[in-house]
Each structure stands twice: as structure tokens, then as C-alpha cells.
Design a protein around this motif. Sequence first.
Motif, PDB file in Angstrom:
ATOM      1  N   TRP A  11       1.093  -1.319  -0.050  1.00 32.20           N
ATOM      2  CA  TRP A  11      -0.020   0.034   0.118  1.00 32.20           C
ATOM      3  C   TRP A  11       0.975   1.167  -0.121  1.00 32.20           C
ATOM      4  O   TRP A  11       1.554   1.446   1.223  1.00 32.20           O
ATOM      5  CB  TRP A  11      -0.626  -0.050   1.261  1.00 32.20           C
ATOM      6  N   GLU A  12       1.015   2.093  -1.158  1.00 34.88           N
ATOM      7  CA  GLU A  12       1.932   3.289  -1.202  1.00 34.88           C
ATOM      8  C   GLU A  12       0.843   4.412  -0.731  1.00 34.88           C
ATOM      9  O   GLU A  12       0.216   4.983  -1.429  1.00 34.88           O
ATOM     10  CB  GLU A  12       2.157   3.220  -2.686  1.00 34.88           C
ATOM     11  N   ARG A  13       1.341   4.682   0.588  1.00 36.17           N
ATOM     12  CA  ARG A  13       0.453   5.771   1.253  1.00 36.17           C
ATOM     13  C   ARG A  13       0.796   7.160   0.572  1.00 36.17           C
ATOM     14  O   ARG A  13      -0.218   8.005   0.488  1.00 36.17           O
ATOM     15  CB  ARG A  13       0.586   5.798   2.597  1.00 36.17           C
ATOM     16  N   LEU A  33      -2.601  -0.608  -3.580  1.00 36.40           N
ATOM     17  CA  LEU A  33      -3.561   0.561  -3.071  1.00 36.40           C
ATOM     18  C   LEU A  33      -2.870   1.561  -2.929  1.00 36.40           C
ATOM     19  O   LEU A  33      -1.626   1.584  -2.545  1.00 36.40           O
ATOM     20  CB  LEU A  33      -4.143   0.071  -1.631  1.00 36.40           C
ATOM     21  N   GLU A  34      -3.198   2.912  -3.205  1.00 41.31           N
ATOM     22  CA  GLU A  34      -2.328   4.128  -3.346  1.00 41.31           C
ATOM     23  C   GLU A  34      -3.082   5.287  -2.613  1.00 41.31           C
ATOM     24  O   GLU A  34      -4.308   5.157  -2.683  1.00 41.31           O
ATOM     25  CB  GLU A  34      -1.933   4.366  -4.737  1.00 41.31           C
ATOM     26  N   TYR A  46      -8.495   0.994   5.008  1.00 42.84           N
ATOM     27  CA  TYR A  46      -7.928  -0.277   5.798  1.00 42.84           C
ATOM     28  C   TYR A  46      -8.746  -1.402   5.215  1.00 42.84           C
ATOM     29  O   TYR A  46      -8.521  -2.666   4.992  1.00 42.84           O
ATOM     30  CB  TYR A  46      -8.085  -0.392   7.304  1.00 42.84           C
ATOM     31  N   TRP A  49      -8.077  -2.217   1.708  1.00 39.40           N
ATOM     32  CA  TRP A  49      -6.992  -2.958   1.670  1.00 39.40           C
ATOM     33  C   TRP A  49      -7.029  -4.503   1.873  1.00 39.40           C
ATOM     34  O   TRP A  49      -6.599  -5.227   0.931  1.00 39.40           O
ATOM     35  CB  TRP A  49      -5.706  -2.281   2.680  1.00 39.40           C
ATOM     36  N   ARG A  52      -8.613  -6.012  -1.121  1.00 36.61           N
ATOM     37  CA  ARG A  52      -7.635  -6.068  -2.300  1.00 36.61           C
ATOM     38  C   ARG A  52      -6.694  -7.240  -1.946  1.00 36.61           C
ATOM     39  O   ARG A  52      -6.197  -8.110  -2.721  1.00 36.61           O
ATOM     40  CB  ARG A  52      -7.047  -4.704  -2.484  1.00 36.61           C
ATOM     41  N   SER A  73      -3.325  -7.425   6.962  1.00 40.15           N
ATOM     42  CA  SER A  73      -2.778  -8.183   5.902  1.00 40.15           C
ATOM     43  C   SER A  73      -3.139  -9.512   6.183  1.00 40.15           C
ATOM     44  O   SER A  73      -3.387 -10.353   5.413  1.00 40.15           O
ATOM     45  CB  SER A  73      -1.395  -7.890   5.548  1.00 40.15           C
TER      46      SER A  73
END
Length: 339
Positions: A11-13, A33-34, A46, A49, A52, A73
Motif C-alpha cells: 500500500w503506497e500511502r 492500493l495508493e 484499511y 486494503w 484487495r 494483511s
Amino acid sequence: MQCPKITHVAWERLPREGKEHLIDFEIEKKIILEGGGYGSGRRYLYLLWMIRVFFFSFTIKKSEIVWALGFESAFPLLLASKIKGFKLCFDDADRFSMLVKNKTLRFLIQKLEVFTSHNVFKHIIPSVERYNFKSNTFCLVNNIPSKDALKKAKNIYDHKIWKEFKMTININGWLSKSRGIGIILEICDRLREEDIGFVMAGKLDCEEAILLSKKENVQYLGQISNEEALATYFTSDFVFTYYDPSSEINRYAASNKWGDALKTGVAIIVNKEVVSSKKLLEKKVAIGFNYNDIEGLVSEIISLSSNRSHISTIKNRAFELGKNLPYFDDNIKKIFSLG
């Protein structure tokens, strides 16, 4: 030895934060996810995420080993693993339920955490104090650096010029308000007439951290690699590890700075409200004060700076305690050898 193929599903926040700068081997990246940033309050991400991750997990082969960071996760991966058959390690760096304020939702997540723990291959935990249940999959892995990282850190230390003080306090990692930065800023100001300095590294995540980095008695190194951060310990006497006790997860902190300190022979400063610091205080490798007792901490620092033999005694105790702690890489090898 050839490095095994590693795929990082992330997840690239923040934009481009997934790009690797500090490793010398290739990792395949899959950003699923970005956006959202950190601490933005967009909690619904969340759930997105988890959905996905669940659907992505059907691309994982039965022969592969999956290392899941956090409950968000591990839980969806566990469900998929029952179908796909891959081996799952649940790395529980921060117990997710402790971050949830809604009582009903917290209760539900706690039940799911127990279910997840009992059904994964190994549940990796940094301390036992956070858990009100037992699990046969628990595998305690203290936050200790690897042998290779320590070796590189010592080499970096040997080739860098460091500011010298009668006493040096290390401040590193996430430099935010919740990590006592406002407190150490006030302490720094109170000690400006003393021969006491600070070496500082990490992301400046609040105004107090920015102000602290500009002080004359502070050597700020910026955002640096893990090995460079470890190198700062060799020039330090104490490492500062304060956690705002108003947050439950902070009261059960298991700081990686403690392991770094013990392996390099550096004493620890910690606030007494941190439950997991009790052993450090009992072993006399740390000094502790209540979070808001600035006066007490300032007085103790000044007293210690005038007694190098006492500082050396505490540091020697830390080094001796650290000798018996297994390195991170040895712990990980042991986990994978179990099955």
C-alpha cells in the motif's frame, strides 16, 4: 548465495514511497492500493486494503511463503491460505486492535486476532505484554538488528566525524509528538549551558522536531539508512525512547531502539508508563521517569554527565544483556527452519 525471489505487495500511502533506495538486491513491487497518507483518519482504506489483499492472494502459489505485516494483511491472507495452501507468517509489529477506539469494533477485531493467531504457521510478536491470550503459534522475535547491519554500522561510525560532548543522547526514528519530541526539545533547551549533546536522525514529523534539529547542541543527520542510524549508537551514551502514554499501543511499545542499544552497549531513557520497559529498568540498563516529569529527567541527565564511571557501568550492563539476545537474522532463519 543467490537471493530468493521476493515480491513486495504494498500500500503506497505517499507518492513514490515504494521506491527502494537503500537495498542492494532486487525486489519486485506490486502496488495494490495508493493514497491516504499517514494519520489522515481515512480508516475505510484499511477495509479496502483487506479486500484487495484477499483477491490478490489467489495469485500466490501453494509453494510460496507469505510474510504478512499486521492483522490487516494477515487476516485476509489467512482466509485465502485455507483455499490455496500457502504458508503464512503473521508479523504483528503493532497490535491492530489497540488502535481501534470503538468498543464493539475492537471486541470483534480482538476475536479475529485470536482466530488468526491460532491458524497461521507462526505469529511473530515483539513482546508478550500486548497479548491477553496464549497461542501455540507465538514466536517471540525481539527487535534486534542483524549481524550484517551492525558490522556495516560500525564501519560507518569509524569513517565519520562526530561531534564530541561530555555526554551524548541519541534521538532517532519517527520524530513525532507522540514520541516525546516536545519533551526532549525542552530538555535540550534546558541543557544548552551544559556539555551535553544530541545526535539525531529520522523524519521530522512535527514542528518540535524541526526546531530540535536546528539546535546548536544537536547533530542532525537527516533521513538515513538503517545502518547509518545504527552507526549513531556508537557515539552515544543514551538513546531517548519516550512514548505518549495517552495511547494504549504506546504503553505497550516494543521499541527497536532498545535492541539497537543493547547490541551496541548504549543505555536507555524511557518513560515509566511503558509497561514493556519494566525489565530494562529492573536490569538497570535504563533510567525511567514519568512522561511529564521533565524536571526529574533534566536533573538526572546533569547528574550522570558529571559521573562518567556511572554511565560506563550502565552501558556495560546493557552490552552484557545484549550479548544473550539472538540477532534478527538468526531468529528469522530459525523460524523458517521449523517447517
